[in-house]
Structures are given as C-alpha cells and as structure tokens.
Design a protein around this motif. Sequence first.
Motif, short mmCIF file in Angstrom:
data_model
loop_
_atom_site.label_atom_id
_atom_site.label_comp_id
_atom_site.label_asym_id
_atom_site.label_seq_id
_atom_site.Cartn_x
_atom_site.Cartn_y
_atom_site.Cartn_z
N GLN A 1 6.12 -18.10 -2.79
CA GLN A 1 5.10 -17.34 -3.15
C GLN A 1 3.69 -17.61 -1.84
N ALA A 2 3.79 -18.67 -1.59
CA ALA A 2 2.79 -18.81 -0.27
C ALA A 2 3.03 -17.53 0.38
N THR A 3 3.83 -17.31 1.10
CA THR A 3 4.44 -15.96 2.25
C THR A 3 3.68 -15.04 1.80
N LEU A 4 3.40 -14.71 0.62
CA LEU A 4 3.48 -13.23 -0.14
C LEU A 4 1.57 -13.30 -0.50
N HIS A 5 1.48 -14.63 -0.01
CA HIS A 5 -0.82 -15.23 -0.68
C HIS A 5 -0.80 -14.47 0.75
N VAL A 6 -0.31 -15.58 2.37
CA VAL A 6 -0.98 -14.77 3.71
C VAL A 6 -0.68 -13.73 4.06
N LEU A 7 0.64 -12.56 3.44
CA LEU A 7 0.36 -11.04 3.68
C LEU A 7 -1.05 -9.99 2.79
N LYS A 8 -1.06 -10.13 1.41
CA LYS A 8 -2.04 -9.99 0.70
C LYS A 8 -3.19 -10.58 1.26
N ALA B 1 6.04 -6.41 8.11
CA ALA B 1 7.43 -6.46 7.96
C ALA B 1 8.45 -8.01 7.68
N GLU B 2 7.99 -8.43 8.99
CA GLU B 2 8.21 -9.70 9.31
C GLU B 2 8.06 -10.90 8.03
N LEU B 3 7.01 -10.99 7.72
CA LEU B 3 6.07 -11.41 5.88
C LEU B 3 7.01 -11.28 5.01
N ARG B 4 7.04 -10.08 4.94
CA ARG B 4 7.89 -9.55 3.63
C ARG B 4 9.18 -9.71 3.69
N ARG B 5 9.97 -9.83 5.25
CA ARG B 5 11.19 -10.09 5.16
C ARG B 5 11.08 -11.96 4.96
N GLN B 6 10.30 -12.42 4.89
CA GLN B 6 10.93 -14.04 4.88
C GLN B 6 10.68 -14.32 3.75
N ALA B 7 8.66 -13.98 2.75
CA ALA B 7 9.24 -14.05 1.41
C ALA B 7 10.20 -13.39 0.27
N ALA B 8 11.04 -12.12 1.34
CA ALA B 8 12.40 -11.89 0.41
C ALA B 8 13.40 -13.06 0.47
N GLU B 9 13.41 -13.46 1.55
CA GLU B 9 14.81 -14.28 1.64
C GLU B 9 13.87 -15.90 1.00
N GLN B 10 12.92 -16.60 0.95
CA GLN B 10 12.57 -17.69 0.21
C GLN B 10 13.01 -17.33 -1.18
N ALA B 11 13.13 -16.03 -1.96
CA ALA B 11 12.34 -15.96 -3.24
C ALA B 11 14.69 -16.02 -3.02
N ARG B 12 15.00 -14.97 -2.86
CA ARG B 12 16.87 -14.81 -2.82
C ARG B 12 17.45 -16.71 -3.22
N SER B 13 16.61 -17.74 -2.17
CA SER B 13 17.44 -18.64 -1.36
C SER B 13 16.53 -19.84 -2.78
N GLY B 14 15.55 -19.43 -4.02
CA GLY B 14 14.61 -20.67 -4.64
C GLY B 14 13.65 -21.05 -4.11
N ARG B 15 13.58 -20.56 -3.08
CA ARG B 15 12.51 -21.36 -2.64
C ARG B 15 11.09 -20.43 -3.52
N THR B 16 10.80 -20.54 -4.70
CA THR B 16 10.26 -19.81 -5.16
C THR B 16 8.81 -20.38 -4.89
N ARG C 1 6.31 -5.41 -4.00
CA ARG C 1 6.50 -5.33 -5.84
C ARG C 1 7.96 -6.63 -5.93
N ALA C 2 9.19 -6.26 -4.73
CA ALA C 2 10.74 -6.76 -6.12
C ALA C 2 10.34 -7.96 -5.06
N VAL C 3 10.03 -8.15 -4.10
CA VAL C 3 9.72 -9.93 -4.01
C VAL C 3 9.75 -10.26 -5.22
#
Length: 271
Positions: A103-110, A84-99, A123-125
């Motif tokens: 993407q790297a955070t999602l890679h680790v999560l997957k 859940a923390e990884l999902r939260r971090q990825a969502a926050e990074q995406a919202r702030s434009g740190r694309t 999916r939303a991220v």
Amino acid sequence: MESPVEAQDAARPVRLGVLKRWERPAAGVAGGVLAGAGVAAVFVSRNQAGSATLVVIGGLFLLMAVSGRTIESVRFGDWEFTMAELRRQAAEQARSGRTDQAQATLHVLKKLSPVADRDPEVRAVEISLFENRVVEAVEAARIEGEQVESHENADLGEPLAILVAQSGGVRIGVFAAYASNDSGRIDASVVDQFVRRARDMACEAFLFVNGTLRQEDLERLVEGIERDGGPPVGVETWASITEAGSLRPAVDYLLERVRGSRDEGITLPHQ
C-alpha cells in the motif's frame, strides 16, 4: 564500449506517457510545491540529499505539467528510477502478504504518476491488496474454537477464505466482491458462472465483502446463490478497499440464519 541500445537509453534519460488535460495543472501545482519546499530546505536543513530530492521530484512534476506527458522512468547517472519497477515491487509485496508495504509503494507511485489510477497493473495490485485485507478481516473475526481455511488461489465462485464456526462446524465462505475495472460492473455470464460454482461449494452460508461492485450485480449474485433453497448470503460493504471493517457481526448474523431464521430477508446497503 556502449552498445547501441545503451547509448540510446543514455540519450533518453526520461521516458514519457500521456497526461489527461486536468492532470497537467495538478502536476504543475504539485511540482511547484515540492520544488519550492526543496529550495527552502536547502537553506534551512542540514539534509542536503533530501532537499535535493525534493527539488528534483518537483522539477519532474513541472516537466510533466509543461509537456503534458507523464514520466515513466528517470535516470541519474548509473541509477534509474522507473514506474514499472514500483509497480513490480507493489505486486510482489501484495503477493507475499506484505499488505501495508504494498500500500505504501502504491502511494508513492500515485504521487509520482498522476495517471497511475488508470493503469491496469495498478488496478490489479489494488485488487490483490483488497483480497489480502478480506482474508485478514476473516482471521480477525475468528473467535476461540473457530478455524479459518485460506484459499489463496481461489477461482471464480470459490471463497477466498472459509470460516468454520464453533457452532456445529458451520462453514461460511467469504468472497471479496469487486469489478476488474472502474465500471464496478461484471458481465451476466460471469455472474452465472460464479453462482453455479459457489452453490457447488461445501458451505452452509456465504459472505460477500464488497469493495467496488455495483448494487445490482451484488443483488444478482445473492439472489442466484439463495435461489431455490440455496445457502443464506450476507453482505458487508466497506467504505474503502484499503480500510478493513469488522466481519464478526455479519458472521453472527449468518450463523443465526443457518440455525433456522431463513425467513429473514437480506437488505443490501446502497453504495
């Protein structure tokens, strides 16, 4: 003194979710490889912390394979690692434009969670990252004398970005085309709402950057916008929503159509 909740958490250091049948052997293979690499590294590497991490992560994958459940959180002493923390971090990074970071955070999560691809939050991220890359591609397509208006909070039928071309100030609205689920489909009512709103926008042309939308739904959107003398529409299909392509050829094509080549039909690339 520990509260009942803290005591319960300490007794359950690993929280689990359900794995699909095919994901169990995949987790087993990944666990064996990682654990084996970690054990080997213990004897040949000076980085004992990194070696231990490989062993631990490999063990977690093996645990998932044996139990048939995916790990949602792991606690090591005072440190807790959660999906859940990884999902939260990825969502926050995406919202702030740190694309790229997102993407790297999602890679680790997957890598850590075989079921991440089925997670609506993931999916939303991914959709947010796709939108970010579309806006970045519009910026990259801009040439000297042109401007880009970004609309971060665009609603249904409103462009993510508008490229104002130097030739007569032509406004080209750019959309990121995707479905909110794995089906690649959107409802007919959504198509109708989208078309009505888009035709009300102050744009002389539109460009769809397609990531996951089905061919037939794209055609309905294009035909709806262009119907009865509506503005011309172009489509640029990317091979992957994580890899941006050049939009300049599509922009130039639309500029030609706005200048009078309205008799030229549009051919949608098949996915």
